[in-house]
Design an enzyme around this catalytic site. Sequence first.
Site, short mmCIF file in Angstrom:
data_model
loop_
_atom_site.label_atom_id
_atom_site.label_comp_id
_atom_site.label_asym_id
_atom_site.label_seq_id
_atom_site.Cartn_x
_atom_site.Cartn_y
_atom_site.Cartn_z
N SER A 170 0.85 -1.19 0.00
CA SER A 170 0.00 0.00 0.00
C SER A 170 0.88 1.24 0.00
CB SER A 170 -0.89 0.02 1.25
OG SER A 170 -1.57 1.25 1.38
N TYR A 206 -2.60 -0.18 10.17
CA TYR A 206 -2.44 -0.57 8.75
C TYR A 206 -1.12 -0.07 8.18
CZ TYR A 206 -3.83 -1.29 3.87
OH TYR A 206 -3.91 -1.70 2.55
#
Length: 248
Positions: A146, A159
């Site tokens: 990501s 995250y």
Amino acid sequence: MKDPLFDLDGKAIVIAGAAGGIGSVLSRALAQRGARLILGDIDEPALARLAAGWPGDGSSPPVHFVPFDITNAAATDALVRQAVERFGGVDGALNAAGVLDLALALNLSEAAFRHSLDVNVTGSLLFSRAAAKAMRPGGRIVHLASVSSLVANPKYAAYASAKAALAQLVRVLAREWASSGITVNAIGPAMMETPLIAAHLADSAFRAAAIAAIPMGRLSAPEDLIGTTLLLLSPAGAFITGQTIYVD
């Protein structure tokens, strides 16, 4: 005419998180290019829906659907073993499994933080290791990372920390396994409209802020990752390793 640089015809590829928003799109894209697939996911109802909607009878090229938990070493080994037993080995491994827990750090539960690390990092190690043991020479391992591995945003403590750790794990594994001819890379998409983040994007303010931060003025889509995935799993990516390629 097939381009030998991007030829995946007959390649045996194991995919984790295959029933998710990204995994399902990439699985179909690889099947369309002739790859033989073992598709695994912890979400059994979603995996059943993927199987029910699969084009044809799943025999050409062959595809098999296997429920498994990426955080369980025995289950991950068993998933990869399916490729060995059915196809004689593994040519590629794609990890699209992941969890997203968004909360301000003061409100983030310890359980949520640990779960993020367990799935996004520990699971990635277990999947990589299982695949590497079964890989033919020239094998490819690709993880979905990501842009959050580089960008700091509020509510992303779990995250972003996990994806940053994944980017470093990719670099280390690439160094360790390069002598075996195995490449290890990651793809880092921008915010993408998938079920993983659908609940947050339903908030109009959250959606507007996300789109405003993207110069192209739109969220990314799973289809935006097909080209990079093909690059990293095919002969075209033979000298690319240890990288996180940001599709952003």
